[in-house]
Design a protein around this motif. Structure first.
Motif, PDB file in Angstrom:
ATOM      1  N   ASP A   3       0.847  -1.204   0.000  1.00 35.93           N
ATOM      2  CA  ASP A   3       0.000   0.000   0.000  1.00 35.93           C
ATOM      3  C   ASP A   3       0.879   1.249   0.000  1.00 35.93           C
ATOM      4  N   LYS A   4       1.886   1.249   0.836  1.00 35.26           N
ATOM      5  CA  LYS A   4       2.817   2.379   0.914  1.00 35.26           C
ATOM      6  C   LYS A   4       3.586   2.533  -0.401  1.00 35.26           C
ATOM      7  N   ALA A   5       4.004   1.410  -0.979  1.00 31.72           N
ATOM      8  CA  ALA A   5       4.733   1.456  -2.256  1.00 31.72           C
ATOM      9  C   ALA A   5       3.874   2.071  -3.353  1.00 31.72           C
ATOM     10  N   ALA A   6       2.592   1.741  -3.358  1.00 31.41           N
ATOM     11  CA  ALA A   6       1.685   2.305  -4.369  1.00 31.41           C
ATOM     12  C   ALA A   6       1.534   3.811  -4.180  1.00 31.41           C
ATOM     13  N   ILE A   7       1.399   4.245  -2.925  1.00 31.94           N
ATOM     14  CA  ILE A   7       1.264   5.682  -2.629  1.00 31.94           C
ATOM     15  C   ILE A   7       2.531   6.433  -3.042  1.00 31.94           C
ATOM     16  N   GLU A   8       3.689   5.838  -2.813  1.00 25.63           N
ATOM     17  CA  GLU A   8       4.960   6.486  -3.151  1.00 25.63           C
ATOM     18  C   GLU A   8       5.138   6.684  -4.651  1.00 25.63           C
ATOM     19  N   THR A   9       4.364   5.968  -5.455  1.00 29.26           N
ATOM     20  CA  THR A   9       4.428   6.108  -6.910  1.00 29.26           C
ATOM     21  C   THR A   9       4.190   7.560  -7.318  1.00 29.26           C
ATOM     22  N   LYS A  10       3.309   8.227  -6.612  1.00 33.40           N
ATOM     23  CA  LYS A  10       2.949   9.605  -6.967  1.00 33.40           C
ATOM     24  C   LYS A  10       4.119  10.572  -6.790  1.00 33.40           C
ATOM     25  N   THR A  11       4.999  10.298  -5.831  1.00 34.25           N
ATOM     26  CA  THR A  11       6.132  11.206  -5.598  1.00 34.25           C
ATOM     27  C   THR A  11       7.408  10.752  -6.293  1.00 34.25           C
ATOM     28  N   THR A  12       7.569   9.447  -6.475  1.00 35.06           N
ATOM     29  CA  THR A  12       8.809   8.933  -7.072  1.00 35.06           C
ATOM     30  C   THR A  12       8.692   8.682  -8.566  1.00 35.06           C
ATOM     31  N   ASN A  13       7.449   8.596  -9.065  1.00 36.74           N
ATOM     32  CA  ASN A  13       7.182   8.235 -10.459  1.00 36.74           C
ATOM     33  C   ASN A  13       7.721   6.841 -10.791  1.00 36.74           C
ATOM     34  N   LYS A  14       7.793   5.983  -9.769  1.00 40.04           N
ATOM     35  CA  LYS A  14       8.237   4.598  -9.939  1.00 40.04           C
ATOM     36  C   LYS A  14       7.118   3.677  -9.467  1.00 40.04           C
ATOM     37  N   SER A  15       6.491   2.996 -10.407  1.00 45.52           N
ATOM     38  CA  SER A  15       5.412   2.077 -10.067  1.00 45.52           C
ATOM     39  C   SER A  15       5.963   0.824  -9.400  1.00 45.52           C
ATOM     40  N   PRO A  16       5.176   0.220  -8.505  1.00 43.06           N
ATOM     41  CA  PRO A  16       5.625  -1.026  -7.879  1.00 43.06           C
ATOM     42  C   PRO A  16       5.694  -2.164  -8.893  1.00 43.06           C
ATOM     43  N   MET A  17       6.816  -2.843  -8.889  1.00 42.67           N
ATOM     44  CA  MET A  17       7.020  -4.043  -9.686  1.00 42.67           C
ATOM     45  C   MET A  17       7.360  -5.145  -8.695  1.00 42.67           C
TER      46      MET A  17
END
Length: 174
Positions: free
Chosen positions: A28-42
């Motif tokens: 869940d945290k990794a998905a939220i961080e996508t917005k700031t890092t522009n790195k989607s969870p893989m």
């Protein structure tokens, strides 16, 4: 000292060691961080002793181009489903790695899951995939081409295959 006491102490020691080495993986945290890092969870799902997993790690993930592309564009999360003490947090639920794999519908290894910024599954690749094929999948996901075309259409568009070539890797699920 009695044998029962020794076994009890040993059991406590082992369970404490397992808890110390257990990992919590918060998707869940990794998905939220996508917005700031522009790195989607893989998410890379594998299991201990899996020969195809080892091959994917040794040849595909260790390839310089693949490694650099992942590092630059994705939040690479490794989940070993053999680790029963690990905790996965996904959509507010806590579960074991194996339970996560089953919930996602990918209890086959290796599997690579691409999640969006809300944690939803966008694409999955199952089994060993060679370097050049995996790099193409990474580009397909990063460019958001998956939103408008199938992977086979993307392969044709990018010149990866032509009209006379048989489509490869039918294992890809969208």
């Amino acid at each position: 000292m009695s044998k029962k006491f020794f076994i009890t102490i040993l059991s406590i020691f082992i369970s404490l060691q397992l808890e110390l080495f257990a990992e919590t993986i918060n998707l869940d945290k990794a998905a939220i961080e996508t917005k700031t890092t522009n790195k989607s969870p893989m998410v890379y799902l594998h299991r201990t002793g899996c020969p195809y997993c080892e091959k994917l790690e040794e040849f595909t993930f260790d390839d310089e181009d693949v490694h650099n592309y992942i590092e630059k564009n994705f939040n690479f999360i490794v989940i070993n489903v053999s680790f029963t003490e690990d905790v996965i947090i996904y959509q507010g639920d806590k579960m074991t790695p194996r339970e996560f794999a089953i919930q996602m519908g990918y209890n086959f290894f290796p599997s690579v899951l691409f999640l969006d910024d809300s944690g939803e599954l966008e694409h999955a690749s199952v089994g060993y995939i060679e370097e050049k094929d995996f790099l193409l999948i990474l580009q397909y996901m990063k460019t958001n081409a998956y939103k408008t075309m199938t992977i086979d259409e993307y392969k044709k568009k990018t010149g990866y295959i032509d009209e006379n070539t048989h489509l490869i890797d039918k294992r890809q699920k969208l």
